[in-house]
Design an enzyme around this catalytic site. Structure first.
Site, PDB file in Angstrom:
ATOM      1  N   ASP A 116       0.860  -1.179   0.000  1.00 30.53           N
ATOM      2  CA  ASP A 116       0.000   0.000   0.000  1.00 30.53           C
ATOM      3  C   ASP A 116       0.899   1.233   0.000  1.00 30.53           C
ATOM      4  OD1 ASP A 116      -2.230   1.640   0.142  1.00 30.53           O
ATOM      5  OD2 ASP A 116      -2.707   1.173   2.230  1.00 30.53           O
ATOM      6  N   HIS A 117       0.314   2.384  -0.246  1.00 30.45           N
ATOM      7  CA  HIS A 117       1.006   3.659  -0.099  1.00 30.45           C
ATOM      8  C   HIS A 117       0.508   4.350   1.164  1.00 30.45           C
ATOM      9  CE1 HIS A 117       1.695   3.834  -4.718  1.00 30.45           C
ATOM     10  NE2 HIS A 117       2.797   3.464  -4.115  1.00 30.45           N
ATOM     11  N   TYR A 290      -5.089   4.527   0.374  1.00 33.25           N
ATOM     12  CA  TYR A 290      -6.102   3.633  -0.219  1.00 33.25           C
ATOM     13  C   TYR A 290      -5.603   3.015  -1.523  1.00 33.25           C
ATOM     14  CZ  TYR A 290      -8.896   6.301   3.111  1.00 33.25           C
ATOM     15  OH  TYR A 290      -9.353   6.926   4.250  1.00 33.25           O
ATOM     16  N   HIS A 291      -4.377   2.507  -1.493  1.00 33.93           N
ATOM     17  CA  HIS A 291      -3.790   1.862  -2.662  1.00 33.93           C
ATOM     18  C   HIS A 291      -3.409   0.409  -2.362  1.00 33.93           C
ATOM     19  CE1 HIS A 291      -2.405   6.002  -4.453  1.00 33.93           C
ATOM     20  NE2 HIS A 291      -3.714   5.814  -4.509  1.00 33.93           N
ATOM     21  N   PRO A 292      -4.287  -0.386  -1.768  1.00 37.93           N
ATOM     22  CA  PRO A 292      -3.928  -1.792  -1.536  1.00 37.93           C
ATOM     23  C   PRO A 292      -3.723  -2.506  -2.863  1.00 37.93           C
ATOM     24  CG  PRO A 292      -6.278  -1.478  -1.186  1.00 37.93           C
ATOM     25  CD  PRO A 292      -5.681  -0.105  -1.364  1.00 37.93           C
TER      26      PRO A 292
END
Length: 374
Positions: A116-117, A290-292
């Protein structure tokens, strides 16, 4: 060329957020070979031996099944796609058996490799009334809303994160590893708390974190949320990179161009100066962007962590592919929306048997001063 500062690309069309549903799905809903169902929860993939033959889902309280003539394609995202595979018996057998799920294919990579980020906000008070502070007052919000609803123009027609950039945080890094988004406003708790004053901020975070997490099923019930362990900031590299992010953001806000607008620093604040204080601030304030991704990693069959092959087919099975951000081997150096759309277009060509789009002559930017210049 990704490196540098400038206008950010956004998926906005004629003042509206242009989702993939708007751009790809709704224009073709009338096609006779397409049926779209809504208010559904897919509960498992149906298998006959090693071949996927359909899916089971619930709709309006009813359990239903739909069968595939050719393939089942999962596009549930980096959380739901591995969850659905595991519910269907595809995953680590040691985790599935205790839950009473019959194992169809032992694939220990399903749900692992979660990436994630993270990002945080460096905030500065603005000495002039030129930010979005007044726009967030109730009477201004009504005016903005009416303009957007009637003409799709004005402040409501943009995400306001309109400028940003990508830089290399230290010498020797071959391509940008830190991302900035600039916002002419103060955001508190993702906007759930109104801003307190005229302010601006940088959203900043490293793009290739080394911390890797995992997700597993809580139970065999599709309604139970899975267990998610992202392992954020679990490596010293990630902590030091975030420390650098804070220092670089402060360096940007200290530039002469900001002098006419620069008020006191709001966050982290003047009391956060030492490396230890910055690290504590990072652990307190860093948030998911919110970058899973990467939970159904693409790779070779010899890779024990791989879940799908280069054509997005689930390893060891027939008639099933995964097409979403979960198949990334590692998180991309930027936001996920456009790369995921690109992967879907590529996978669509593969599924349809179209030749690869290859242009070996496309130049790739390489920094000329790798060791000495950001």
């Amino acid at each position: 060329m990704q490196e540098g500062l400038g206008w950010m690309d956004m998926t906005v069309h004629k003042g509206k957020r242009w989702s993939t549903a708007s751009a790809y799905l709704r224009p073709v809903l009338s096609r006779p070979n397409l049926t779209a169902e809504v208010r559904c929860l897919t509960t498992r993939v149906l298998f006959e031996g090693k071949r996927a033959v359909g899916v089971e889902y619930t709709q309006n309280g009813q359990k239903k099944k739909v069968f595939a003539d050719k393939e089942v394609i999962l596009s549930g995202g980096a959380i739901n796609s591995p969850q659905l595979l595991m519910l269907s018996g595809v995953g680590n057998a040691n985790d599935l058996k205790p839950l009473g799920i019959p194992v169809v294919q032992h694939l220990p990579g399903v749900g692992s490799n979660l990436q994630d980020h993270l990002e945080l906000y460096v905030q500065q008070q603005c000495s002039q009334p030129i930010t979005l502070y007044k726009a967030q007052k109730p009477h201004h919000m009504i005016k903005i809303g009416l303009e957007w609803l009637s003409m799709f123009t004005g402040y409501g027609a943009t995400a306001h994160l309109e400028s940003g950039g990508f830089i290399r945080g230290r010498p020797g890094v071959t391509h940008p590893d830190i991302q900035f988004h600039f916002l002419p406003s103060q955001v508190i708790d993702h906007g759930r708390v109104p801003s307190k004053m005229e302010a601006y901020q940088l959203h900043v975070g490293p793009m290739r974190s080394t911390s890797v997490g995992w997700m597993k099923l809580k139970s065999a019930n599709p309604l139970d949320h899975p267990i998610i362990q992202p392992n954020y900031l679990s490596t010293e590299v990630d902590v030091s990179e975030f420390r650098q992010c804070v220092k670089l953001s402060r360096e940007i806000f200290a530039q002469r161009a900001f002098q006419p607008y620069r008020g006191p620093e709001l966050q982290p604040g003047p009391g956060v100066q030492t490396d230890a204080e910055i690290d504590a601030f990072v652990r307190r304030k860093a948030d998911s962007a919110y970058h899973p991704s990467c939970t159904c990693k693409m790779g070779a069959p010899s890779d024990p962590a791989a879940v799908v092959d280069p054509d997005a087919r689930v390893l060891g099975l027939e008639g099933i592919r995964v097409v979403d951000a979960s198949i990334m081997p590692s998180v991309v150096s930027g936001n996920l929306n456009a790369p995921t759309i690109m992967m879907a277009e590529k996978a669509a060509d593969v599924i349809r048997g179209r030749p690869a789009l290859v242009d070996p002559g496309v130049p790739v930017y390489r920094p000329a001063t790798l060791e000495t210049q950001r």
